[in-house]
Design a protein around this motif. Structure first.
Motif, PDB file in Angstrom:
ATOM      1  N   ARG A 167       0.842  -1.215   0.000  1.00 16.04           N
ATOM      2  CA  ARG A 167       0.000   0.000   0.000  1.00 16.04           C
ATOM      3  C   ARG A 167       0.868   1.253   0.000  1.00 16.04           C
ATOM      4  NH1 ARG A 167      -3.561  -1.524   5.142  1.00 16.04           N
ATOM      5  NH2 ARG A 167      -1.432  -1.924   5.824  1.00 16.04           N
ATOM      6  N   HIS A 168       2.131   1.082   0.416  1.00 17.43           N
ATOM      7  CA  HIS A 168       3.072   2.218   0.383  1.00 17.43           C
ATOM      8  C   HIS A 168       3.902   2.135  -0.893  1.00 17.43           C
ATOM      9  CE1 HIS A 168       1.992   3.092   4.504  1.00 17.43           C
ATOM     10  NE2 HIS A 168       2.308   1.852   4.858  1.00 17.43           N
ATOM     11  N   ALA A 169       3.882   3.201  -1.675  1.00 16.97           N
ATOM     12  CA  ALA A 169       4.582   3.202  -2.971  1.00 16.97           C
ATOM     13  C   ALA A 169       6.059   2.830  -2.836  1.00 16.97           C
ATOM     14  CB  ALA A 169       4.449   4.573  -3.628  1.00 16.97           C
ATOM     15  N   GLU A 170       6.687   3.304  -1.724  1.00 15.13           N
ATOM     16  CA  GLU A 170       8.136   3.053  -1.575  1.00 15.13           C
ATOM     17  C   GLU A 170       8.445   1.601  -1.191  1.00 15.13           C
ATOM     18  OE1 GLU A 170       6.779   4.565   2.486  1.00 15.13           O
ATOM     19  OE2 GLU A 170       6.324   4.947   0.375  1.00 15.13           O
ATOM     20  N   GLN A 171       7.382   0.812  -0.909  1.00 15.73           N
ATOM     21  CA  GLN A 171       7.605  -0.606  -0.593  1.00 15.73           C
ATOM     22  C   GLN A 171       7.093  -1.522  -1.706  1.00 15.73           C
ATOM     23  OE1 GLN A 171       6.729  -2.174   3.317  1.00 15.73           O
ATOM     24  NE2 GLN A 171       7.118  -0.201   4.289  1.00 15.73           N
ATOM     25  N   GLN A 172       6.710  -0.915  -2.829  1.00  8.97           N
ATOM     26  CA  GLN A 172       6.242  -1.717  -3.968  1.00  8.97           C
ATOM     27  C   GLN A 172       7.432  -2.418  -4.625  1.00  8.97           C
ATOM     28  OE1 GLN A 172       4.010  -3.070  -5.699  1.00  8.97           O
ATOM     29  NE2 GLN A 172       2.159  -2.253  -4.774  1.00  8.97           N
ATOM     30  N   ARG A 221       5.887  -9.019  -9.435  1.00  6.04           N
ATOM     31  CA  ARG A 221       5.289  -7.881  -8.717  1.00  6.04           C
ATOM     32  C   ARG A 221       4.534  -8.416  -7.506  1.00  6.04           C
ATOM     33  NH1 ARG A 221       0.757  -5.838 -12.913  1.00  6.04           N
ATOM     34  NH2 ARG A 221       0.342  -4.375 -11.258  1.00  6.04           N
ATOM     35  N   LEU A 222       4.294  -7.549  -6.541  1.00  9.50           N
ATOM     36  CA  LEU A 222       3.530  -7.943  -5.354  1.00  9.50           C
ATOM     37  C   LEU A 222       2.056  -8.041  -5.705  1.00  9.50           C
ATOM     38  CD1 LEU A 222       4.922  -5.586  -2.537  1.00  9.50           C
ATOM     39  CD2 LEU A 222       5.510  -7.972  -2.929  1.00  9.50           C
ATOM     40  N   GLU A 277      18.025 -13.807  -7.277  1.00  6.01           N
ATOM     41  CA  GLU A 277      19.029 -12.720  -7.313  1.00  6.01           C
ATOM     42  C   GLU A 277      18.332 -11.385  -7.605  1.00  6.01           C
ATOM     43  OE1 GLU A 277      22.922 -11.597  -9.962  1.00  6.01           O
ATOM     44  OE2 GLU A 277      22.400 -13.725  -9.802  1.00  6.01           O
ATOM     45  N   ALA A 278      17.400 -11.413  -8.561  1.00  3.22           N
ATOM     46  CA  ALA A 278      16.663 -10.192  -8.921  1.00  3.22           C
ATOM     47  C   ALA A 278      15.759  -9.733  -7.774  1.00  3.22           C
ATOM     48  CB  ALA A 278      15.829 -10.442 -10.175  1.00  3.22           C
ATOM     49  N   ILE A 279      15.096 -10.684  -7.107  1.00  2.68           N
ATOM     50  CA  ILE A 279      14.182 -10.336  -6.012  1.00  2.68           C
ATOM     51  C   ILE A 279      14.965  -9.739  -4.836  1.00  2.68           C
ATOM     52  CG2 ILE A 279      12.544 -11.269  -4.299  1.00  2.68           C
ATOM     53  CD1 ILE A 279      11.311 -11.455  -7.052  1.00  2.68           C
ATOM     54  N   VAL A 280      16.104 -10.334  -4.525  1.00  2.00           N
ATOM     55  CA  VAL A 280      16.930  -9.831  -3.404  1.00  2.00           C
ATOM     56  C   VAL A 280      17.400  -8.409  -3.705  1.00  2.00           C
ATOM     57  CG1 VAL A 280      19.133 -10.146  -2.190  1.00  2.00           C
ATOM     58  CG2 VAL A 280      17.636 -12.111  -2.564  1.00  2.00           C
ATOM     59  N   LYS A 281      17.792  -8.162  -4.969  1.00  3.17           N
ATOM     60  CA  LYS A 281      18.248  -6.815  -5.367  1.00  3.17           C
ATOM     61  C   LYS A 281      17.111  -5.803  -5.320  1.00  3.17           C
ATOM     62  CE  LYS A 281      22.185  -7.632  -8.432  1.00  3.17           C
ATOM     63  NZ  LYS A 281      22.468  -8.062  -9.814  1.00  3.17           N
ATOM     64  N   ALA A 282      15.877  -6.299  -5.485  1.00  2.00           N
ATOM     65  CA  ALA A 282      14.717  -5.397  -5.547  1.00  2.00           C
ATOM     66  C   ALA A 282      14.197  -4.986  -4.169  1.00  2.00           C
ATOM     67  CB  ALA A 282      13.592  -6.063  -6.333  1.00  2.00           C
ATOM     68  N   GLY A 313      12.490  -4.474   8.999  1.00  3.78           N
ATOM     69  CA  GLY A 313      12.106  -5.850   9.352  1.00  3.78           C
ATOM     70  C   GLY A 313      12.451  -6.844   8.255  1.00  3.78           C
ATOM     71  N   GLN A 314      11.955  -8.057   8.412  1.00  6.69           N
ATOM     72  CA  GLN A 314      12.314  -9.143   7.509  1.00  6.69           C
ATOM     73  C   GLN A 314      11.714  -8.953   6.122  1.00  6.69           C
ATOM     74  OE1 GLN A 314      11.189 -13.009   8.983  1.00  6.69           O
ATOM     75  NE2 GLN A 314      12.350 -14.115   7.430  1.00  6.69           N
ATOM     76  N   TYR A 315      12.553  -9.123   5.104  1.00  6.56           N
ATOM     77  CA  TYR A 315      12.118  -8.923   3.714  1.00  6.56           C
ATOM     78  C   TYR A 315      11.437 -10.185   3.174  1.00  6.56           C
ATOM     79  CZ  TYR A 315      12.683  -8.198  -1.380  1.00  6.56           C
ATOM     80  OH  TYR A 315      12.482  -8.085  -2.741  1.00  6.56           O
ATOM     81  N   LEU A 316      12.139 -11.317   3.202  1.00  8.74           N
ATOM     82  CA  LEU A 316      11.575 -12.559   2.666  1.00  8.74           C
ATOM     83  C   LEU A 316      11.049 -13.417   3.816  1.00  8.74           C
ATOM     84  CD1 LEU A 316      14.372 -13.355   0.035  1.00  8.74           C
ATOM     85  CD2 LEU A 316      12.210 -12.154  -0.342  1.00  8.74           C
ATOM     86  N   ARG A 317       9.746 -13.538   3.907  1.00 12.88           N
ATOM     87  CA  ARG A 317       9.133 -14.291   5.015  1.00 12.88           C
ATOM     88  C   ARG A 317       9.100 -15.795   4.721  1.00 12.88           C
ATOM     89  NH1 ARG A 317       5.398 -10.506   7.687  1.00 12.88           N
ATOM     90  NH2 ARG A 317       6.810  -8.864   8.364  1.00 12.88           N
ATOM     91  N   SER A 318       8.728 -16.148   3.500  1.00  9.69           N
ATOM     92  CA  SER A 318       8.713 -17.573   3.134  1.00  9.69           C
ATOM     93  C   SER A 318       8.809 -17.727   1.624  1.00  9.69           C
ATOM     94  CB  SER A 318       7.453 -18.262   3.643  1.00  9.69           C
ATOM     95  OG  SER A 318       6.322 -17.811   2.925  1.00  9.69           O
TER      96      SER A 318
END
Length: 229
Positions: free
Chosen positions: A52-57, A164-165, A194-199, A206-211
């Motif tokens: 919902r926050h543009a900077e976290q898209q 995309r989310l 690799e692309a997802i981690v860079k993004a 907090g934690q980026y990749l939950r599962s």
């Protein structure tokens, strides 16, 4: 949710209490793909982002080294020389204004990816309500709004996928087919991760990749260890 006998048999092979190393998870996802067709192997990544926050898209694209195993049909919105260039590069459909009623009124959607030159975005914008919900709207971040239509088409045909989310802040993407070798799937999975981690959004706390879960179209989910990422 009730599952069929085949699914239940396959699910018995997966230990849901553990997170597998990527290579083992890929092997299991392949092994549990028992349908009569060549199932797609998909990755589902639950993130700690708040879309919902543009900077976290999160939105972008990556070319999978071994492709997706699917023939992708490309529609290009372009005119003049760029339209000729798109045709020469192997676009399946090329056009402009005349395609609007066909898509809007006749429900024509026989394409998987839409590319547009920047000067055509005014035209494509009129299709927002149709293309947007289907995730087909061209986007500069995904490389689908560009003057270099040849590169865009070549990348897509070579196995470029968009990530995309969704509304639940999960990313769903294919990484190949069950008929691929484990090595091919591993290479594709590696390129995607690799692309997802860079993004990762810099604004995220907090934690980026939950599962991370791997599954075939009809098979059970296999959890992948996120520790490495």
């Amino acid at each position: 949710m009730k599952h069929g006998k085949k699914y239940n048999e396959a699910a018995k092979q997966v230990d849901r209490s553990i997170q597998y190393e990527a290579a083992d998870a890929i092997a299991l996802a392949k092994k549990t793909a028992t349908a009569k067709f060549d199932e797609t192997i998909e990755v589902h990544i639950r993130t700690g982002c708040d879309g919902r926050h543009a900077e976290q898209q999160i939105r972008g694209a990556v070319v999978l080294p071994n492709g997706t195993g699917k023939e992708v049909k490309v529609l290009v919105f372009a005119k003049g020389d760029k339209a000729s260039e798109a045709e020469a590069a192997g676009a399946d459909f090329v056009g402009g204004d005349e395609l609007i009623p066909r898509i809007q009124n006749e429900g024509w959607l026989e394409f998987d990816v839409v590319v547009a030159t920047p000067d055509m975005m005014g035209v494509v914008g009129r299709l927002g309500k149709v293309l947007g919900p289907k995730g087909l709207m061209p986007n500069p971040k995904a490389g689908t709004v560009t003057m270099d239509v040849t590169k865009a088409i070549n990348d897509i045909k070579a196995g470029k996928i968009e990530y995309r989310l969704d509304k639940s802040n999960i990313i769903h993407v294919p990484v190949g087919k069950a008929s691929f070798t484990e090595e091919q799937l591993s290479q594709n999975f590696g390129a995607l991760m690799e692309a997802i981690v860079k993004a990762k959004p810099s604004a995220l706390k907090g934690q980026y990749l939950r599962s991370i879960t791997l599954s075939s179209t009809m098979g059970p989910g296999v959890k992948v260890s996120v520790a490495k990422f």
